[in-house]
Structures are given as C-alpha cells and as structure tokens.
Design a protein around this motif. Structure first.
Motif, PDB file in Angstrom:
ATOM      1  N   PRO A 101       0.768  -1.263  -0.222  1.00  0.00           N
ATOM      2  CA  PRO A 101      -0.125  -0.025  -0.542  1.00  0.00           C
ATOM      3  C   PRO A 101       0.737   1.204   0.568  1.00  0.00           C
ATOM      4  CG  PRO A 101      -0.694  -1.674   2.006  1.00  0.00           C
ATOM      5  CD  PRO A 101       0.328  -2.431   0.802  1.00  0.00           C
ATOM      6  N   ILE A 102       0.277   2.072  -0.699  1.00  0.00           N
ATOM      7  CA  ILE A 102       1.140   3.089  -0.225  1.00  0.00           C
ATOM      8  C   ILE A 102       1.755   4.054   0.253  1.00  0.00           C
ATOM      9  CG2 ILE A 102       0.856   5.948  -1.319  1.00  0.00           C
ATOM     10  CD1 ILE A 102      -1.172   5.095  -3.377  1.00  0.00           C
ATOM     11  N   TRP A 103       0.758   3.927   1.900  1.00  0.00           N
ATOM     12  CA  TRP A 103       1.130   4.310   2.625  1.00  0.00           C
ATOM     13  C   TRP A 103       2.106   3.357   3.752  1.00  0.00           C
ATOM     14  CZ3 TRP A 103       1.565   1.050   7.329  1.00  0.00           C
ATOM     15  CH2 TRP A 103       0.622  -0.150   7.281  1.00  0.00           C
ATOM     16  N   LEU A 104       2.468   2.312   2.995  1.00  0.00           N
ATOM     17  CA  LEU A 104       3.725   1.519   3.814  1.00  0.00           C
ATOM     18  C   LEU A 104       5.068   1.778   2.898  1.00  0.00           C
ATOM     19  CD1 LEU A 104       4.440  -0.854   5.265  1.00  0.00           C
ATOM     20  CD2 LEU A 104       4.052  -2.271   3.667  1.00  0.00           C
ATOM     21  N   LEU A 107       5.623   4.492   1.884  1.00  0.00           N
ATOM     22  CA  LEU A 107       6.173   6.406   3.247  1.00  0.00           C
ATOM     23  C   LEU A 107       7.154   6.052   4.073  1.00  0.00           C
ATOM     24  CD1 LEU A 107       3.022   8.644   1.749  1.00  0.00           C
ATOM     25  CD2 LEU A 107       5.021   8.315   1.068  1.00  0.00           C
ATOM     26  N   VAL A 108       6.130   4.800   4.443  1.00  0.00           N
ATOM     27  CA  VAL A 108       6.998   4.559   5.747  1.00  0.00           C
ATOM     28  C   VAL A 108       8.421   3.389   5.210  1.00  0.00           C
ATOM     29  CG1 VAL A 108       6.745   2.704   8.028  1.00  0.00           C
ATOM     30  CG2 VAL A 108       5.227   3.989   7.178  1.00  0.00           C
ATOM     31  N   ILE A 109       8.657   3.078   4.299  1.00  0.00           N
ATOM     32  CA  ILE A 109       9.697   2.450   4.219  1.00  0.00           C
ATOM     33  C   ILE A 109      11.229   3.876   3.688  1.00  0.00           C
ATOM     34  CG2 ILE A 109      10.653   0.914   2.660  1.00  0.00           C
ATOM     35  CD1 ILE A 109       7.849  -1.368   2.229  1.00  0.00           C
ATOM     36  N   VAL A 110      10.170   4.537   3.062  1.00  0.00           N
ATOM     37  CA  VAL A 110      10.953   4.762   2.438  1.00  0.00           C
ATOM     38  C   VAL A 110      11.719   6.100   2.898  1.00  0.00           C
ATOM     39  CG1 VAL A 110      11.074   7.435   0.866  1.00  0.00           C
ATOM     40  CG2 VAL A 110       9.493   5.807   0.013  1.00  0.00           C
ATOM     41  N   PHE A 111      10.478   6.527   4.389  1.00  0.00           N
ATOM     42  CA  PHE A 111      11.244   7.274   5.140  1.00  0.00           C
ATOM     43  C   PHE A 111      11.941   6.498   6.345  1.00  0.00           C
ATOM     44  CE2 PHE A 111      10.745   8.942  10.610  1.00  0.00           C
ATOM     45  CZ  PHE A 111      11.314   9.843  10.046  1.00  0.00           C
ATOM     46  N   VAL A 112      11.737   5.217   6.540  1.00  0.00           N
ATOM     47  CA  VAL A 112      12.799   4.613   7.178  1.00  0.00           C
ATOM     48  C   VAL A 112      14.141   4.118   6.973  1.00  0.00           C
ATOM     49  CG1 VAL A 112      13.846   2.325   8.130  1.00  0.00           C
ATOM     50  CG2 VAL A 112      10.932   2.995   8.723  1.00  0.00           C
ATOM     51  N   LEU A 113      14.027   4.326   5.213  1.00  0.00           N
ATOM     52  CA  LEU A 113      15.729   4.021   4.310  1.00  0.00           C
ATOM     53  C   LEU A 113      16.235   5.370   4.655  1.00  0.00           C
ATOM     54  CD1 LEU A 113      14.291   2.391   1.337  1.00  0.00           C
ATOM     55  CD2 LEU A 113      15.881   1.016   3.583  1.00  0.00           C
ATOM     56  N   MET A 114      16.068   6.519   4.552  1.00  0.00           N
ATOM     57  CA  MET A 114      16.258   7.783   4.455  1.00  0.00           C
ATOM     58  C   MET A 114      16.701   7.892   5.884  1.00  0.00           C
ATOM     59  SD  MET A 114      13.496  10.105   2.391  1.00  0.00           S
ATOM     60  CE  MET A 114      14.796  11.946   2.690  1.00  0.00           C
ATOM     61  N   THR A 115      16.143   7.556   6.513  1.00  0.00           N
ATOM     62  CA  THR A 115      17.080   7.746   8.128  1.00  0.00           C
ATOM     63  C   THR A 115      17.791   6.389   9.108  1.00  0.00           C
ATOM     64  OG1 THR A 115      15.159   8.254   9.143  1.00  0.00           O
ATOM     65  CG2 THR A 115      15.864   7.227  10.779  1.00  0.00           C
ATOM     66  N   VAL A 116      18.238   5.741   7.999  1.00  0.00           N
ATOM     67  CA  VAL A 116      19.169   4.621   8.097  1.00  0.00           C
ATOM     68  C   VAL A 116      20.255   4.958   6.979  1.00  0.00           C
ATOM     69  CG1 VAL A 116      19.468   2.285   7.481  1.00  0.00           C
ATOM     70  CG2 VAL A 116      17.919   2.828   8.224  1.00  0.00           C
ATOM     71  N   SER A 117      20.054   5.703   6.269  1.00  0.00           N
ATOM     72  CA  SER A 117      21.096   5.970   5.125  1.00  0.00           C
ATOM     73  C   SER A 117      21.457   7.311   5.708  1.00  0.00           C
ATOM     74  CB  SER A 117      20.156   6.085   4.306  1.00  0.00           C
ATOM     75  OG  SER A 117      19.264   7.563   3.608  1.00  0.00           O
TER      76      SER A 117
END
Length: 82
Positions: free
Chosen positions: A31-34, A36-46
């Motif tokens: 889903p789109i909301w998931l 967005l969460v995945i992108v936010f988590v990947l940006m934080t980890v990077s």
C-alpha cells in the motif's frame, strides 16, 4: 447489412475490452502508506550510516560517537565560534 454486422462486432469487442479492464483492476502488493513508511525508514538509516561513515572513517573518530549529544554540541560550538 454486412456493414451493420461489422459495426455490431466492433462495438461488442470494445465493450468486452472495457469490461475486461473493469474485472482486472490492479491491486497493490504494498500500500502507498507502507511505501511512505519504508522510504522514511530507509532515509533515516542512510542518514545515520552516512554520519557514521563521515565521522568514523573520514574523521578518524569512533563511528558510534556520532550518536552522542556531546559530539554534536562540540560541532555546534565549533561552527558558532567562527
């Protein structure tokens, strides 16, 4: 008469195509909301990994010191003094 028969077949094909499109609507696996969460988590980890590499490898410090408040306070004091 043959022309009417041809037109009838053409209309039937077009109706079948639109009905076929309605039957097979695309369902999203993620889903789109998931997403967005995945992108936010990947940006934080990077961001964290980049800070660790920058401070630990390039700056010759301990990579985990980048998460200490005193390290950031030292950087802020260093920038403000100039």
């Amino acid at each position: 008469m043959n022309e009417q028969h041809q037109e009838g077949k053409q209309e039937h094909k077009e109706e079948a195509k639109t009905e076929h499109r309605r039957k097979f609507q695309r369902t999203r696996l993620i889903p789109i909301w998931l997403r967005l969460v995945i992108v936010f988590v990947l940006m934080t980890v990077s961001l964290a990994a980049g800070a660790m590499i920058g401070y630990g490898v390039i700056g010759d410090g301990s990579p985990f010191d980048v998460f200490k408040r005193s390290t950031w306070q030292h950087i802020i004091d260093f920038v403000e003094k100039q």
